[in-house]
Design a protein around this motif. Structure first.
Motif, PDB file in Angstrom:
ATOM      1  N   ARG A  10       0.532  -0.918   0.191  1.00 18.58           N
ATOM      2  CA  ARG A  10       0.051  -0.214   0.213  1.00 18.58           C
ATOM      3  C   ARG A  10       1.216   1.211  -0.275  1.00 18.58           C
ATOM      4  O   ARG A  10       0.905   2.055  -0.205  1.00 18.58           O
ATOM      5  CB  ARG A  10      -1.026  -0.001   1.164  1.00 18.58           C
ATOM      6  CG  ARG A  10      -2.029  -0.748   1.026  1.00 18.58           C
ATOM      7  CD  ARG A  10      -3.002  -0.428   2.501  1.00 18.58           C
ATOM      8  NE  ARG A  10      -2.683  -0.992   3.668  1.00 18.58           N
ATOM      9  CZ  ARG A  10      -2.648  -2.377   3.743  1.00 18.58           C
ATOM     10  NH1 ARG A  10      -2.921  -2.952   3.307  1.00 18.58           N
ATOM     11  NH2 ARG A  10      -2.041  -2.486   4.748  1.00 18.58           N
ATOM     12  N   ARG A  11       2.067   1.119   0.988  1.00 17.76           N
ATOM     13  CA  ARG A  11       2.856   2.322   0.912  1.00 17.76           C
ATOM     14  C   ARG A  11       3.772   2.396   0.057  1.00 17.76           C
ATOM     15  O   ARG A  11       3.831   3.916  -1.098  1.00 17.76           O
ATOM     16  CB  ARG A  11       3.646   2.217   1.595  1.00 17.76           C
ATOM     17  CG  ARG A  11       3.479   2.477   3.194  1.00 17.76           C
ATOM     18  CD  ARG A  11       4.347   2.613   4.233  1.00 17.76           C
ATOM     19  NE  ARG A  11       5.008   1.775   4.489  1.00 17.76           N
ATOM     20  CZ  ARG A  11       5.483   0.224   4.678  1.00 17.76           C
ATOM     21  NH1 ARG A  11       4.538   0.373   5.775  1.00 17.76           N
ATOM     22  NH2 ARG A  11       6.529  -0.475   5.073  1.00 17.76           N
ATOM     23  N   LEU A  12       3.634   1.491  -0.927  1.00 14.82           N
ATOM     24  CA  LEU A  12       4.796   1.502  -2.320  1.00 14.82           C
ATOM     25  C   LEU A  12       3.705   2.180  -3.554  1.00 14.82           C
ATOM     26  O   LEU A  12       3.998   2.846  -3.843  1.00 14.82           O
ATOM     27  CB  LEU A  12       5.114   0.160  -3.142  1.00 14.82           C
ATOM     28  CG  LEU A  12       5.610   0.106  -4.893  1.00 14.82           C
ATOM     29  CD1 LEU A  12       7.297   0.504  -4.640  1.00 14.82           C
ATOM     30  CD2 LEU A  12       5.866  -1.546  -4.427  1.00 14.82           C
ATOM     31  N   LEU A  13       2.735   1.618  -3.284  1.00 14.69           N
ATOM     32  CA  LEU A  13       1.158   2.553  -4.345  1.00 14.69           C
ATOM     33  C   LEU A  13       1.088   3.543  -3.914  1.00 14.69           C
ATOM     34  O   LEU A  13       1.388   4.633  -5.287  1.00 14.69           O
ATOM     35  CB  LEU A  13       0.201   1.709  -4.165  1.00 14.69           C
ATOM     36  CG  LEU A  13       0.391   0.133  -5.326  1.00 14.69           C
ATOM     37  CD1 LEU A  13      -0.923  -0.504  -4.837  1.00 14.69           C
ATOM     38  CD2 LEU A  13       0.592  -0.175  -6.534  1.00 14.69           C
ATOM     39  N   THR A  14       1.100   3.965  -2.549  1.00 17.55           N
ATOM     40  CA  THR A  14       0.702   5.790  -2.152  1.00 17.55           C
ATOM     41  C   THR A  14       1.942   5.936  -3.010  1.00 17.55           C
ATOM     42  O   THR A  14       1.728   7.256  -3.579  1.00 17.55           O
ATOM     43  CB  THR A  14       0.790   6.177  -1.006  1.00 17.55           C
ATOM     44  OG1 THR A  14      -0.516   5.020  -0.980  1.00 17.55           O
ATOM     45  CG2 THR A  14       0.118   7.623  -1.118  1.00 17.55           C
ATOM     46  N   ALA A  15       3.091   5.636  -2.659  1.00 21.70           N
ATOM     47  CA  ALA A  15       4.314   6.408  -3.342  1.00 21.70           C
ATOM     48  C   ALA A  15       4.426   6.771  -4.916  1.00 21.70           C
ATOM     49  O   ALA A  15       4.966   7.803  -5.536  1.00 21.70           O
ATOM     50  CB  ALA A  15       5.869   5.907  -2.732  1.00 21.70           C
TER      51      ALA A  15
END
Length: 182
Positions: free
Chosen positions: A26-31
């Motif tokens: 989720r953090r990867l997709l947000t970044a």
């Protein structure tokens, strides 16, 4: 690129997500969404900006469907932005913009996402891993970031002579390591 958007951080998040860490994914997709908005906004005509959100979503879906093909030894951002680049080319072609798509094909990656540059950075980081944390910091500040010995001495609380000696010893150790004599 902000600290959260460096090759090192993004690759770490990708590797964690490949190992099943949903929060990291989720953090990867947000970044990546933030990076894609900037990437596409610089490359799309203002009339096409309305399509940008769709293109961002298509690219993230392509990442999701292709993530199992990611080679853990390669630079992540170069791999990811090649997906983004071809999604943009497909978008231009789908709208009859063959000329724009051909222009995109000839364009290089953003300098921050140049695969050779990223690979070189990764190689330098691997080399630095053999040094003490103190030596690593001195090399990064003076030799890689171009800061002065005086500024580095102030920041690290060392004398200028100690910084110079530390850098000299670190470079000597790196040289020995590269020659295979250490």
């Amino acid at each position: 690129m902000t600290i959260a958007h460096t090759e090192q951080v993004l690759k770490a998040l990708m590797l964690l997500s490949l190992d099943g860490d949903e929060a990291a994914y989720r953090r990867l997709l947000t970044a990546l969404r933030v990076l894609l908005v900037g990437y596409y906004s610089r490359r799309m005509a203002s009339a096409m900006k309305a399509d940008m959100e769709d293109l961002v979503q298509e690219t993230l879906l392509a990442l999701h469907s292709r993530r199992a093909t990611y080679d853990r030894e390669r630079a992540f951002t170069a791999w990811f932005f090649s997906i983004a680049r071809y999604k943009l080319i497909d978008h231009h072609r789908g709208r009859g913009g063959r000329r724009m798509a051909e222009t995109e094909l000839g364009e290089e990656f953003e300098s921050d996402f140049d695969e050779e540059g990223l690979t070189a950075r990764l190689d330098v980081e691997r080399l630095l891993e053999g040094l003490s944390p103190k030596q690593q910091e001195l090399i990064r500040q003076v030799k890689l970031e171009g800061q002065s010995v005086a500024d580095t001495a102030k920041r690290t609380g060392q004398s200028e002579s100690a910084v110079k000696v530390g850098i000299h010893r670190a470079l000597k150790a790196l040289g020995e390591r590269l020659r295979g004599t250490s």
